[in-house]
Design an enzyme around this catalytic site. Sequence first.
Site, mmCIF file in Angstrom:
data_model
loop_
_atom_site.group_PDB
_atom_site.id
_atom_site.type_symbol
_atom_site.label_atom_id
_atom_site.label_comp_id
_atom_site.label_asym_id
_atom_site.label_seq_id
_atom_site.Cartn_x
_atom_site.Cartn_y
_atom_site.Cartn_z
ATOM 1 N N GLY A 153 9.631 -23.408 0.671
ATOM 2 C CA GLY A 153 9.259 -24.779 0.304
ATOM 3 C C GLY A 153 10.188 -25.770 0.983
ATOM 4 O O GLY A 153 10.710 -25.533 2.074
ATOM 5 N N GLY A 154 10.430 -26.856 0.298
ATOM 6 C CA GLY A 154 11.279 -27.906 0.850
ATOM 7 C C GLY A 154 12.706 -27.457 1.087
ATOM 8 O O GLY A 154 13.441 -28.097 1.857
ATOM 9 N N GLY A 209 10.488 -31.703 39.360
ATOM 10 C CA GLY A 209 11.029 -32.386 38.178
ATOM 11 C C GLY A 209 12.130 -31.572 37.531
ATOM 12 O O GLY A 209 13.083 -32.118 36.958
ATOM 13 N N ALA A 210 12.005 -30.252 37.640
ATOM 14 C CA ALA A 210 13.005 -29.390 37.022
ATOM 15 C C ALA A 210 14.371 -29.564 37.690
ATOM 16 O O ALA A 210 15.413 -29.414 37.048
ATOM 17 C CB ALA A 210 12.551 -27.946 37.073
HETATM 18 C C1 HXC Z 1 13.720 -21.319 -11.817
HETATM 19 C C2 HXC Z 1 13.669 -19.244 -10.873
HETATM 20 C C3 HXC Z 1 13.133 -19.784 -9.684
HETATM 21 C C4 HXC Z 1 12.903 -21.177 -9.632
HETATM 22 C C5 HXC Z 1 13.355 -17.673 -9.419
HETATM 23 N N1 HXC Z 1 13.778 -17.935 -10.659
HETATM 24 N N2 HXC Z 1 12.936 -18.784 -8.804
HETATM 25 N N3 HXC Z 1 13.957 -20.010 -11.914
HETATM 26 N N4 HXC Z 1 13.218 -21.912 -10.720
HETATM 27 N N5 HXC Z 1 12.421 -21.767 -8.531
HETATM 28 C C6 HXC Z 1 14.305 -16.991 -11.619
HETATM 29 C C7 HXC Z 1 13.257 -16.014 -12.106
HETATM 30 O O1 HXC Z 1 12.537 -16.573 -13.179
HETATM 31 C C8 HXC Z 1 14.115 -14.854 -12.549
HETATM 32 O O2 HXC Z 1 14.688 -15.173 -13.776
HETATM 33 C C9 HXC Z 1 15.237 -14.862 -11.531
HETATM 34 O O3 HXC Z 1 15.258 -16.174 -10.966
HETATM 35 C C10 HXC Z 1 15.037 -13.872 -10.415
HETATM 36 O O4 HXC Z 1 13.736 -14.033 -9.911
HETATM 37 P P1 HXC Z 1 12.742 -12.805 -9.678
HETATM 38 O O5 HXC Z 1 11.398 -13.355 -9.533
HETATM 39 O O6 HXC Z 1 12.963 -11.780 -10.739
HETATM 40 O O7 HXC Z 1 13.299 -12.236 -8.299
HETATM 41 P P2 HXC Z 1 12.487 -11.635 -7.095
HETATM 42 O O8 HXC Z 1 11.478 -10.658 -7.585
HETATM 43 O O9 HXC Z 1 13.518 -11.160 -6.139
HETATM 44 O O10 HXC Z 1 11.690 -12.859 -6.465
HETATM 45 C C11 HXC Z 1 12.384 -13.924 -5.906
HETATM 46 C C12 HXC Z 1 11.394 -15.098 -5.588
HETATM 47 C C13 HXC Z 1 10.596 -15.445 -6.858
HETATM 48 C C14 HXC Z 1 10.457 -14.644 -4.488
HETATM 49 C C15 HXC Z 1 12.241 -16.245 -5.082
HETATM 50 O O11 HXC Z 1 11.505 -15.589 -7.936
HETATM 51 C C16 HXC Z 1 9.811 -16.696 -6.718
HETATM 52 O O12 HXC Z 1 8.726 -16.676 -6.109
HETATM 53 N N6 HXC Z 1 10.307 -17.793 -7.235
HETATM 54 C C17 HXC Z 1 9.633 -19.052 -7.248
HETATM 55 C C18 HXC Z 1 9.673 -19.663 -5.899
HETATM 56 C C19 HXC Z 1 9.104 -21.060 -5.896
HETATM 57 O O13 HXC Z 1 7.888 -21.233 -5.993
HETATM 58 N N7 HXC Z 1 9.997 -22.060 -5.847
HETATM 59 C C20 HXC Z 1 9.634 -23.412 -5.844
HETATM 60 C C21 HXC Z 1 9.327 -23.741 -4.399
HETATM 61 S S1 HXC Z 1 8.853 -25.417 -4.238
HETATM 62 P P3 HXC Z 1 15.083 -14.075 -14.866
HETATM 63 O O14 HXC Z 1 15.531 -14.850 -16.042
HETATM 64 O O15 HXC Z 1 13.879 -13.258 -15.085
HETATM 65 O O16 HXC Z 1 16.183 -13.297 -14.231
HETATM 66 C C22 HXC Z 1 10.254 -26.134 -3.800
HETATM 67 C C23 HXC Z 1 10.093 -27.585 -3.572
HETATM 68 C C24 HXC Z 1 11.303 -28.153 -2.970
HETATM 69 O O17 HXC Z 1 11.258 -25.574 -3.664
HETATM 70 C C25 HXC Z 1 10.956 -29.473 -2.363
HETATM 71 C C26 HXC Z 1 12.168 -30.128 -1.796
HETATM 72 C C27 HXC Z 1 11.807 -31.373 -1.060
#
Ligand code: HXC
Length: 516
Positions: free
Chosen positions: A171-172, A406-407
Amino acid sequence: MNTQKQQEHLLDLQAKARLGGGQDKIDKQHAQGRLTARERIDRLLDPGSFEEFDMFKTHRCRNFGMEKTVFAGDGIVTGHGTVNGRIVYIYAQDFTVLGGSLSETMAEKICKLQDLAMKNGAPFIGLNDSGGARIQEGIESLAGFSDIFLRNVMASGVVPQISAILGPCAGGAVYSPALTDFTIMERKSSYMFLTGPKVVKAVCYEDVTVEELGGADMHSSQSGVSDYAAESTEDALAYIKRLLSFIPQNNLETAPIVPCDDPVDRPSKVLQTIIPDNTNMAYDMKQVILETVDNGDFFEIKEKFAPNIIVGFARYNGVSVGIVANQPAHLSGVLDIDSSVKGARFVRFCDCFNIPLVTFVDVPGFLPGTAQEYGGAIRNGAKILYAYAEATVPKVTVITRKAYGGAYCVMSSKHLRGDINYAWPSAEVAVMGSSGAVEVLYSRQAKAASDPKAFLAEKEAEYHDAVSNPYVAAERGYVDDIIVPATTRARIVRALALTQNKRDTNPMKKHGNIPL
Ligand code: HXC
């Protein structure tokens, strides 16, 4: 509580904070072959040099029961330390705490570090391993990302910024690393993309794996987002250490000069015969670089991306330089979209940080074709031209063979304020290659000739003898000297000594408008 108890209490709190999300989460991280945030920092910095900031900072989120999920440090370890005795500011996201997700308070910790790095003039290093925006927080997290991005931009050209991606980065979240000067990715355990495979499938009907979409190999060879695909975390950290050794702490300093035991006038027999007799045959420009730099030590950047241009750091007589070189062994060293962008970005980094540029030229021109033109070859090719033209650091150029069209202009020519421009006797400085030129000039006469092939071959030889050599350019002063290839190292060392106190400026302006 007496003083003794207070100190024990502090040690307890520190020990608890160091456990991040807890021992079970640390074990999970280790089971996946990944290090924790603190282990990563320890392996990069000089032993015992790390001092942590904000160890006890916690998030303020009260949504979704978050008041019960509070960890000291809030998923990131920040602070400063030294690498080979030189100060760096560093953060490492702690995946064991809520997946290293970025909260408002995590952003505050990063911003504090960025401000310190900028004020105190030291490199800023981010070790990324995060699930992106902390989903429970929402807009606070997005605001935090934006605050970081702003500081990345403000720090650009002030202090070197380096990112390692050692886990998820989606993402971002990808934009902070993208704004930094160098990005290193760990193979197999890291990925970077704007939207994951599921969204890609839903929107574009494409089936793609995480690795294919945003793995280290893809970003280091195809997109150019990553400068290096590291085999392991240790490899990524070693790369950062080596990179730091070639660059200054900030834009007001020069890179460290290291003692040189390689004779500055060491001749090279290899260079005497490296250019093939047949002008269309390839040779390896990396060998030219290795033969001339101190102890054959060349640190290449973006090795796998656009290999028709080579960029990286080396030293001449202990002085750190940025090397840019066309690579005839790949696509004949032609300039195309990717190589132009790769070269331009590297030239601009060196210019920001007072690193002299040494350019080796063997370029037959810009790559023709619809794919290139549709992709904006003009706009992108202009980037490397712009970068060389605006660069005010010392610029030393060696034309080894072709410098066509040009290069020729683009590759640190005299006309773009090249300081010292040398050519080997094998250099061909011309508007284009002889076969192309003859095609344009004589195709009508060739048709009328009794033997068109022989006619064209004769004209080609004529054109080559008349134009494709370095002497016409030397007569005009566009090259300063034609040098014996074996002496190239000595001449570059001397040229760098000559230009070491160079001062040059560009007109006062808010900023230029590089063709993006
Ligand atoms: C809060 C999060 C989190 C998040 C993971 N966790 N991502 N908590 N916010 N974004 C937590 C999980 O709930 C879990 O908590 C622990 O971290 C470990 O995650 P798992 O899923 O068990 O690990 P894994 O299987 O290795 O997967 C990792 C992952 C997945 C692929 C990153 O967690 C995931 O898809 N997360 C969400 C990604 C996402 O959509 N992020 C937002 C993107 S948008 P527990 O308590 O169970 O241990 C964005 C916008 C930014 O970032 C814009 C900026 C301009």
